[in-house]
Design a protein around this motif. Structure first.
Motif, PDB file in Angstrom:
ATOM      1  N   PHE A 108       9.477  -4.001   5.484  1.00  8.94           N
ATOM      2  CA  PHE A 108       9.572  -4.635   4.168  1.00  8.94           C
ATOM      3  C   PHE A 108       8.948  -3.714   3.125  1.00  8.94           C
ATOM      4  O   PHE A 108       8.001  -2.986   3.408  1.00  8.94           O
ATOM      5  N   GLU A 109       9.484  -3.751   1.894  1.00  7.65           N
ATOM      6  CA  GLU A 109       8.886  -3.016   0.782  1.00  7.65           C
ATOM      7  C   GLU A 109       7.732  -3.823   0.213  1.00  7.65           C
ATOM      8  O   GLU A 109       7.820  -5.050   0.085  1.00  7.65           O
ATOM      9  N   VAL A 110       6.646  -3.120  -0.144  1.00  8.20           N
ATOM     10  CA  VAL A 110       5.458  -3.769  -0.690  1.00  8.20           C
ATOM     11  C   VAL A 110       5.343  -3.408  -2.169  1.00  8.20           C
ATOM     12  O   VAL A 110       5.371  -2.233  -2.528  1.00  8.20           O
ATOM     13  N   PHE A 111       5.197  -4.442  -2.985  1.00  2.00           N
ATOM     14  CA  PHE A 111       5.062  -4.267  -4.431  1.00  2.00           C
ATOM     15  C   PHE A 111       3.729  -4.834  -4.893  1.00  2.00           C
ATOM     16  O   PHE A 111       3.339  -5.933  -4.496  1.00  2.00           O
ATOM     17  N   ASP A 112       3.030  -4.062  -5.734  1.00  2.00           N
ATOM     18  CA  ASP A 112       1.812  -4.547  -6.385  1.00  2.00           C
ATOM     19  C   ASP A 112       2.184  -4.938  -7.802  1.00  2.00           C
ATOM     20  O   ASP A 112       3.014  -4.270  -8.436  1.00  2.00           O
ATOM     21  N   GLU A 113       1.556  -5.985  -8.322  1.00  2.00           N
ATOM     22  CA  GLU A 113       1.943  -6.468  -9.655  1.00  2.00           C
ATOM     23  C   GLU A 113       1.653  -5.460 -10.764  1.00  2.00           C
ATOM     24  O   GLU A 113       2.317  -5.480 -11.801  1.00  2.00           O
ATOM     25  N   THR A 114       0.701  -4.541 -10.582  1.00  2.00           N
ATOM     26  CA  THR A 114       0.440  -3.539 -11.619  1.00  2.00           C
ATOM     27  C   THR A 114       1.014  -2.170 -11.260  1.00  2.00           C
ATOM     28  O   THR A 114       1.534  -1.474 -12.119  1.00  2.00           O
ATOM     29  N   ASP A 131      -6.280  -9.205   9.660  1.00  2.00           N
ATOM     30  CA  ASP A 131      -4.982  -8.588   9.869  1.00  2.00           C
ATOM     31  C   ASP A 131      -4.650  -7.749   8.638  1.00  2.00           C
ATOM     32  O   ASP A 131      -4.956  -8.131   7.498  1.00  2.00           O
ATOM     33  N   LEU A 132      -4.031  -6.575   8.882  1.00  2.00           N
ATOM     34  CA  LEU A 132      -3.766  -5.635   7.799  1.00  2.00           C
ATOM     35  C   LEU A 132      -2.335  -5.120   7.856  1.00  2.00           C
ATOM     36  O   LEU A 132      -1.778  -4.931   8.944  1.00  2.00           O
ATOM     37  N   ILE A 150      -4.236 -11.982  -2.031  1.00  2.00           N
ATOM     38  CA  ILE A 150      -3.725 -10.605  -2.069  1.00  2.00           C
ATOM     39  C   ILE A 150      -2.213 -10.634  -1.862  1.00  2.00           C
ATOM     40  O   ILE A 150      -1.463 -10.098  -2.665  1.00  2.00           O
ATOM     41  N   ILE A 151      -1.764 -11.266  -0.794  1.00  2.00           N
ATOM     42  CA  ILE A 151      -0.323 -11.435  -0.581  1.00  2.00           C
ATOM     43  C   ILE A 151       0.101 -12.637  -1.415  1.00  2.00           C
ATOM     44  O   ILE A 151      -0.293 -13.771  -1.143  1.00  2.00           O
ATOM     45  N   LYS A 159      13.523  -8.758   1.895  1.00  2.00           N
ATOM     46  CA  LYS A 159      12.626  -7.880   2.645  1.00  2.00           C
ATOM     47  C   LYS A 159      11.590  -7.224   1.732  1.00  2.00           C
ATOM     48  O   LYS A 159      11.420  -6.012   1.703  1.00  2.00           O
ATOM     49  N   LYS A 160      10.899  -8.102   0.961  1.00  2.00           N
ATOM     50  CA  LYS A 160       9.881  -7.621   0.020  1.00  2.00           C
ATOM     51  C   LYS A 160       8.610  -8.451   0.143  1.00  2.00           C
ATOM     52  O   LYS A 160       8.661  -9.658   0.359  1.00  2.00           O
ATOM     53  N   VAL A 161       7.468  -7.756  -0.003  1.00  2.00           N
ATOM     54  CA  VAL A 161       6.153  -8.393  -0.024  1.00  2.00           C
ATOM     55  C   VAL A 161       5.552  -8.111  -1.397  1.00  2.00           C
ATOM     56  O   VAL A 161       5.481  -6.956  -1.815  1.00  2.00           O
ATOM     57  N   TYR A 162       5.144  -9.181  -2.081  1.00  2.00           N
ATOM     58  CA  TYR A 162       4.541  -9.041  -3.403  1.00  2.00           C
ATOM     59  C   TYR A 162       3.045  -9.284  -3.293  1.00  2.00           C
ATOM     60  O   TYR A 162       2.598 -10.275  -2.734  1.00  2.00           O
ATOM     61  N   CYS A 163       2.253  -8.319  -3.848  1.00  2.00           N
ATOM     62  CA  CYS A 163       0.800  -8.355  -3.715  1.00  2.00           C
ATOM     63  C   CYS A 163       0.116  -8.292  -5.071  1.00  2.00           C
ATOM     64  O   CYS A 163       0.687  -7.826  -6.053  1.00  2.00           O
ATOM     65  N   GLN A 164      -1.130  -8.724  -5.055  1.00  2.00           N
ATOM     66  CA  GLN A 164      -2.050  -8.485  -6.158  1.00  2.00           C
ATOM     67  C   GLN A 164      -3.239  -7.790  -5.522  1.00  2.00           C
ATOM     68  O   GLN A 164      -4.149  -8.425  -4.998  1.00  2.00           O
ATOM     69  N   LEU A 165      -3.182  -6.452  -5.508  1.00  2.00           N
ATOM     70  CA  LEU A 165      -4.205  -5.673  -4.814  1.00  2.00           C
ATOM     71  C   LEU A 165      -5.520  -5.683  -5.585  1.00  2.00           C
ATOM     72  O   LEU A 165      -5.525  -5.645  -6.820  1.00  2.00           O
ATOM     73  N   PRO A 166      -6.628  -5.720  -4.872  1.00  2.00           N
ATOM     74  CA  PRO A 166      -7.932  -5.633  -5.541  1.00  2.00           C
ATOM     75  C   PRO A 166      -8.043  -4.314  -6.301  1.00  2.00           C
ATOM     76  O   PRO A 166      -7.542  -3.273  -5.851  1.00  2.00           O
ATOM     77  N   GLU A 167      -8.705  -4.364  -7.431  1.00  2.00           N
ATOM     78  CA  GLU A 167      -8.874  -3.169  -8.264  1.00  2.00           C
ATOM     79  C   GLU A 167      -9.572  -2.076  -7.462  1.00  2.00           C
ATOM     80  O   GLU A 167     -10.583  -2.319  -6.804  1.00  2.00           O
ATOM     81  N   GLY A 168      -9.004  -0.871  -7.488  1.00  2.00           N
ATOM     82  CA  GLY A 168      -9.596   0.271  -6.824  1.00  2.00           C
ATOM     83  C   GLY A 168      -9.187   0.469  -5.366  1.00  2.00           C
ATOM     84  O   GLY A 168      -9.525   1.489  -4.772  1.00  2.00           O
ATOM     85  N   LEU A 169      -8.457  -0.476  -4.785  1.00  2.00           N
ATOM     86  CA  LEU A 169      -8.090  -0.361  -3.368  1.00  2.00           C
ATOM     87  C   LEU A 169      -7.257   0.894  -3.107  1.00  2.00           C
ATOM     88  O   LEU A 169      -7.562   1.669  -2.199  1.00  2.00           O
ATOM     89  N   LEU A 170      -6.230   1.132  -3.902  1.00  2.00           N
ATOM     90  CA  LEU A 170      -5.380   2.300  -3.685  1.00  2.00           C
ATOM     91  C   LEU A 170      -6.146   3.603  -3.901  1.00  2.00           C
ATOM     92  O   LEU A 170      -5.955   4.573  -3.162  1.00  2.00           O
ATOM     93  N   GLU A 171      -7.032   3.618  -4.875  1.00  2.00           N
ATOM     94  CA  GLU A 171      -7.784   4.823  -5.197  1.00  2.00           C
ATOM     95  C   GLU A 171      -8.679   5.254  -4.030  1.00  2.00           C
ATOM     96  O   GLU A 171      -8.898   6.443  -3.803  1.00  2.00           O
TER      97      GLU A 171
END
Length: 176
Positions: A108-114, A131-132, A150-151, A159-171
Motif C-alpha cells: 500500500f502507498e503511505v501518505f502523510d497529511e503534510t 506494530d510498525l 497516527i494511522i 491500496k492507500k494508508v493515510y497518516c498524520q506523522l508526529p513532527e520530526g519522525l521523518l527527519e
C-alpha cells in the motif's frame, strides 16, 4: 504449505500433564474464533508441519489446552515447546469493510497529511511492544507506528494508508 501462505496465531508455551497435552498462547484478538480448530501447522526446523487436534480448549488469558492426535506422552510433545503455530491465510476470519489485517498493508502507498506520498509499505514489524509499518522514504527505511492518531484511514480499495506523522519522525531517519 509455506509461511508466506500462513499467519501465526501463537506458540506452544509448555507441556501440560503427562498425556501429551500442551498449553498454547494465542496472539489473536478473538480467541473464540479458533475454538473449533481441527488442525494447525507447527513450525519445525523452518518447515510447517500439519498436526490434527483431538481438542483445543480455551482457557483464561488467551491460552488454550491442546491435544494432538497420536501424541500421547510428555516425550512426544516436549520437542514442540516454543514452536510457533500457524494457519493458512484462507482461514482468516472475514472482516468488516473498514477493518484490515496488517499483512494486507504490504504494498500500500503511505501518505502523510503534510509531506504527501512517503512510499510503499515494504514490511510489517510485529513487535511485542508495538506494530510498525516499514516504508522506504528517500532511500531510507522509516518505521511508522500502527496506532490510532497516527494511522488516520486505510483505503483498501485504493491500496492507500493515510497518516498524520508526529513532527520530526521523518527527519530522524534522514539524519546520517
Amino acid at each position: 504449505m509455506n509461511k508466506e501462505q500462513c499467519y501465526q496465531i501463537g506458540y506452544i508455551s509448555k507441556v501440560h500433564g503427562l498425556r501429551g497435552e500442551v498449553t498454547v498462547v494465542l496472539d489473536v484478538d478473538y480467541p473464540e474464533d479458533y475454538e473449533d480448530l481441527e488442525h494447525l501447522f507447527i513450525e519445525q526446523k523452518s518447515r510447517l508441519t500439519p498436526y490434527f487436534l483431538e481438542h483445543f480448549v480455551l482457557q483464561p488469558g488467551n491460552r488454550v489446552l491442546a491435544k494432538f492426535e497420536e501424541l500421547d506422552s510428555i516425550d512426544a510433545v516436549s520437542p514442540l515447546v516454543g514452536a510457533e503455530i500457524f494457519l493458512p491465510l484462507s482461514e482468516l476470519p472475514k472482516l468488516d469493510e473498514d477493518q484490515y489485517y496488517y499483512h494486507e498493508l504490504v504494498g500500500f502507498e503511505v501518505f502523510d497529511e503534510t509531506e504527501g506520498l512517503i512510499g510503499k509499505v515494504d514490511q510489517i514489524y510485529d513487535l511485542q511492544t508495538q506494530d510498525l509499518l516499514g516504508v522506504t522514504f528517500k532511500g531510507k527505511e522509516v518505521l511508522i507506528p500502527i496506532q490510532d492518531g497516527i494511522i488516520q484511514k486505510v483505503d483498501k480499495a485504493a491500496k492507500k494508508v493515510y497518516c498524520q506523522l508526529p513532527e520530526g519522525l521523518l527527519e530522524i531517519y534522514l539524519e546520517d
